[in-house]
Structures are given as structure tokens and as C-alpha cells.
Scaffold this active site. Sequence first.
Site, PDB file in Angstrom:
ATOM      1  N   HIS A  25     156.820  23.543  49.979  1.00 14.14           N
ATOM      2  CA  HIS A  25     158.199  23.797  49.541  1.00 14.14           C
ATOM      3  C   HIS A  25     159.128  23.878  50.756  1.00 14.14           C
ATOM      4  CE1 HIS A  25     157.261  24.487  45.350  1.00 14.14           C
ATOM      5  NE2 HIS A  25     156.376  25.417  45.652  1.00 14.14           N
ATOM      6  N   HIS A 204     149.032  37.163  44.815  1.00 18.87           N
ATOM      7  CA  HIS A 204     149.779  36.180  45.608  1.00 18.87           C
ATOM      8  C   HIS A 204     151.181  36.727  45.813  1.00 18.87           C
ATOM      9  CE1 HIS A 204     151.100  31.943  46.620  1.00 18.87           C
ATOM     10  NE2 HIS A 204     152.252  32.432  46.190  1.00 18.87           N
TER      11      HIS A 204
END
Length: 352
Positions: A25, A204
Site C-alpha cells: 500500500h 494485526h
Amino acid sequence: MTTDIFFNPIWDVRLTDTSLRDGSHHKRHQFTKDEVQAIVAALDAAGVPVIEVTHGDGLGGSSFNYGFSKTPEQELIKLAAETAKDAKIAFLMLPGVGTKEDIKEAQNNGGSICRIATHCTEADVSIQHFGLARELGLETVGFLMMSHTIPPEKLAQQARIMADAGCQCVYVVDSAGALVLEGVRDRVAALVAELGDDAQVGFHGHENLGLGVANSVEAVRAGAKQIDGSCRRFGAGAGNAPVEALIGVFDKIGVKTGIDFFDIADAAEEVVAPAMPAECLLDRNALIMGYSGVYSSFLKHAIRQSERYGVPAHQLLHRAGQRKLIGGQEDQLIDIALEIKREQESGAAAAR
């Protein structure tokens, strides 16, 4: 087909490095083969057990909506698998973006851990995909994205759906970096209580409020057995919990990972950092995402629309949070930008 979880008995926690997926990203999906090969080799040598490699939005993510990959992800998965001597290669897929054929191809290219992600209220859309992955003999991991948006007991119910479908580890995924300490602890504990021995629990995190490492420690203390991070915070938004810092902290508190602190610090500084287009910053945009609960991958999209329409990126992100947008709704940033632009023009006209 039965597949055991890859977990060395000497570990307390299994760490997955997501630099080559979440970092995509930040790099706008422009990884080269040389970069991937060098990073995989360095992480593998440092003892990182699992390395995730895919387009930032998972298998099949290379598209007009999410951004096109410089190098086809399947080629990068194959190269990573050929480069790693000990580490396992994981790949991410989102139902509706990736397909069953993508999963099969990733396995043929050497991927052995299939990580399937859904919005935290939509675990049911992953059932067929987990079934296929287990039939193929892949280890399975489930991602409940944007986990901050529902309470722990609701999240645990969604985790049960994944586990019953064949998921071997369900992750609390703080996609927006919006969870704060107790929020992580309570969600992880709820999943551990619900799943018991049926599946492991993972976490996460993102650094949008500067809590990636602290939240990961809370997750481990609440019973998480798998933790994600990225070297140098190489990920969406302000990035993920930095692996090198995680390992330093875990060493200090006696959590065994099998990763050498000095080797991973060297890998982060000398190999990963040169591949980054810039450092992942804890700036106003990132803070707004964490504070407002915005999906971290919206950052680059918001910056692009900010430049295109001449409106502040942080205002775009704040309104995205107010509208409770989720992954896959990045195109709505255009509508928000046009809305802000109209307001600016109306305000300017009224001031004349």
C-alpha cells in the site's frame, strides 16, 4: 486434507512479517523482483518464520480501483518461495477480489499459508474459501478486518464462523489502528475463550495512534499466538507494528519468537528501508485515521484525491470515518472530495 499449524515448540508466538503485502500500500504496489528477493532473504536469515507476499489488497488486487502492480504478484510469490530457505510464504485473499483459481495458483507458486480476510461482520463470505484452502492442504488464517467497529462478544461470534469453516487461526485485525490497549485485550480474550483449542488467535495492528507494539503486547498477554508486523513499519497508514521493535520488546519480557533482534534490526535498516519510497509517518493524516477509525489503506487514495480536487486529505479521512467506510469503498473518497469542494466554493462565494 489435514494440515498442521506451522509452529515451533520453542516459540511463544509466531510472527508474520507483512512488509511485502501491507507495505505494498505504502509503495503503491510497485515492488520489483530484486527488492522482494533481497527482503525475503534478509527476513529469512533473521529467523522470521512467515513472510506475507501479495498485492496490498490481496490476490487479484491489481486493478483500477486498488492500484496496479508493477510486477505480477504471482511472480513475486514464486520468487519469495524460491528465495526463502526456512520461512513459509503466506498470501492474502479477500473474497470478491481474489478467486479460487488465484488461491490454487499461489499454492502452485510456493505459497503455503492462505490468509482470508473479510469485514468483521461478514465472516460467512469466507466459508467456501476456507473449505477450498483446507482441501488443498494449505494452512489457513482468517482476518476479521476493522475489528474495532464491533464489541468483543460479536467479534467472537464471527471468529467461530471462520473456525467452523476450517480456519486455524483467527486474527483480531485493527485495520484502522483505532484500538487502544484494553480494546485489544478484551477482543483477543473473547476470541480465545470462544475458540479454545479449535483455533489459535492472532493480532494485526497499525501505528495510526502509535500503539502498534503496545497493542501487540496486550494481545500476547491475552492469549494471542500469532502476531503481525512489518519491518520499519512498512505498511498502510502510519504502518504496522515494527518487527524489529516487537522483537526487542518481546525479548525484554521473555516472549520467545525465534527471531534474532540484531539480525532483524540490520534487515530493517539495511534492506527494507532502502526499498521504501519514504518512511511511514505518524503525521496528521495517520492520526486522523486512527482517531476516526478509517481503514489504513485509504491514506494514499485520500492523498491522491486531495491533490486532484484541491481539498485537505485529513478532512477527507475524517469524513470517511464519520461515514464508517470500509475496505472496498475507496471510490467514495471522490464523492467526499467533491462535497468538500462544493462547500469551499459556497463559502468563498458567501464571503464576497
